[in-house]
Design an enzyme around this catalytic site. Structure first.
Site, mmCIF file in Angstrom:
data_model
loop_
_atom_site.group_PDB
_atom_site.id
_atom_site.type_symbol
_atom_site.label_atom_id
_atom_site.label_comp_id
_atom_site.label_asym_id
_atom_site.label_seq_id
_atom_site.Cartn_x
_atom_site.Cartn_y
_atom_site.Cartn_z
ATOM 1 C CB ILE A 6 -4.306 22.158 -35.661
ATOM 2 C CG1 ILE A 6 -4.680 21.044 -34.683
ATOM 3 C CG2 ILE A 6 -5.126 22.045 -36.949
ATOM 4 C CD1 ILE A 6 -6.115 21.126 -34.184
ATOM 5 C CG ASN A 87 -6.314 21.772 -41.995
ATOM 6 O OD1 ASN A 87 -7.037 21.099 -42.713
ATOM 7 N ND2 ASN A 87 -6.574 23.049 -41.717
ATOM 8 C CE1 TYR A 154 -5.343 21.276 -52.661
ATOM 9 C CE2 TYR A 154 -6.687 19.774 -53.959
ATOM 10 C CZ TYR A 154 -6.346 20.319 -52.746
ATOM 11 O OH TYR A 154 -7.002 19.921 -51.596
ATOM 12 C CE LYS A 158 -3.632 19.021 -50.300
ATOM 13 N NZ LYS A 158 -3.264 19.220 -48.883
ATOM 14 C CB THR A 191 -14.057 24.552 -46.300
ATOM 15 O OG1 THR A 191 -13.609 24.076 -47.579
ATOM 16 C CG2 THR A 191 -14.228 23.366 -45.358
#
Length: 251
Positions: A6, A87, A154, A158, A191
């Site tokens: 991860i 991630n 961003y 993605k 987060t």
């Protein structure tokens, strides 16, 4: 033995995923700029094999060698499954085009897009003759599907991740020992990244009040909830190779 690798594992979704995996007999290889001491302590208490690799994943030159070292450390004969969860990511720069810092744009492109591409390329090359279950998970975003003011870098990274995932999934359809690769969009979570978003200047990010309201109204999902849904998906046998999944499908 199930092996989970991860990136961005010291906080957020990566940390939450690792916490859940510590409850089972898995081998964890976690990659982040900083070691999460709590995860290390919990792993020792649970008797789970955990290794932390301190790496700045925006430095793309180190990626092939890092993946080679990781794969070389796994006992191929004992591995029943290997999961690589890409991630690590960053939302900065939150600026409209014409106002962004070029170095920050470059770092974002390297971390969000180039790094998972290089990891996937090296992983597939090194495990091509492995006949165990192999899964690559790229963390996506709803920003991949619609333009958001100030998120041009961003959203573009993605969208690129999703197309790369679809393309590689298509290619794996003819592989002798195929890996399954998916993108997973986790939605809005509570987060540190959300904290960064809420601190953005309204002139740079016109939706900043919307995201502040998500937080104030308690509409942000917990990373642990999202991590569990993601793990349920990737450990199932019904995944479609190359597909982009969204958390909304599972809530």
């Amino acid at each position: 033995m199930n092996v989970f690798i991860i990136t961005g594992a010291s906080k957020g979704l990566g940390e939450a995923t690792a916490q859940l995996l510590l409850k089972e007999n898995n081998e964890l290889i976690l990659i982040a700029r900083n070691e999460n001491e709590e995860l290390v302590r919990h792993a020792k208490e649970a008797g789970v094999s955990l290794r932390f690799l301190n790496e700045d994943l925006s430095n793309h030159n180190k990626i092939p060698g890092m993946v080679k070292s990781i794969i070389g450390s796994i006992n191929k004969e004992k591995a029943e499954s290997v999961f690589f969860i890409n991630n690590a990511g960053m939302v900065d720069p939150i600026k409209p085009a014409g106002k962004s810092d070029p170095e920050l744009m470059t770092k974002s492109i390297h971390l969000n897009l180039l790094t998972p591409m290089l990891i996937t390329n090296e992983f597939l090359k090194l495990t091509g003759d492995w006949d165990c279950k192999k899964v690559i998970v790229n963390i996506s975003s709803g920003a991949a599907n619609r333009p958001i003011y100030g998120w041009n870098t961003y959203g573009t990274t993605k969208a690129g991740v999703d197309m790369f995932t679809k393309s590689v999934g298509h290619e794996q359809g003819t592989a002798t020992n195929p890996a399954t690769i998916i993108s997973f969009s986790p939605g809005i979570m509570d987060t540190d990244m959300q904290g960064t978003i809420r601190q953005a200047d309204k002139e740079d990010f016109t939706n900043v009040e919307v995201f502040k309201n998500y937080h104030e109204k308690g509409e942000l999902r917990s990373p642990g909830f999202v991590a569990q849904k993601m793990l349920d998906l990737i450990r199932s046998d019904g995944m479609e190779n190359g597909r982009v999944y969204d958390i909304k499908e599972f809530v």
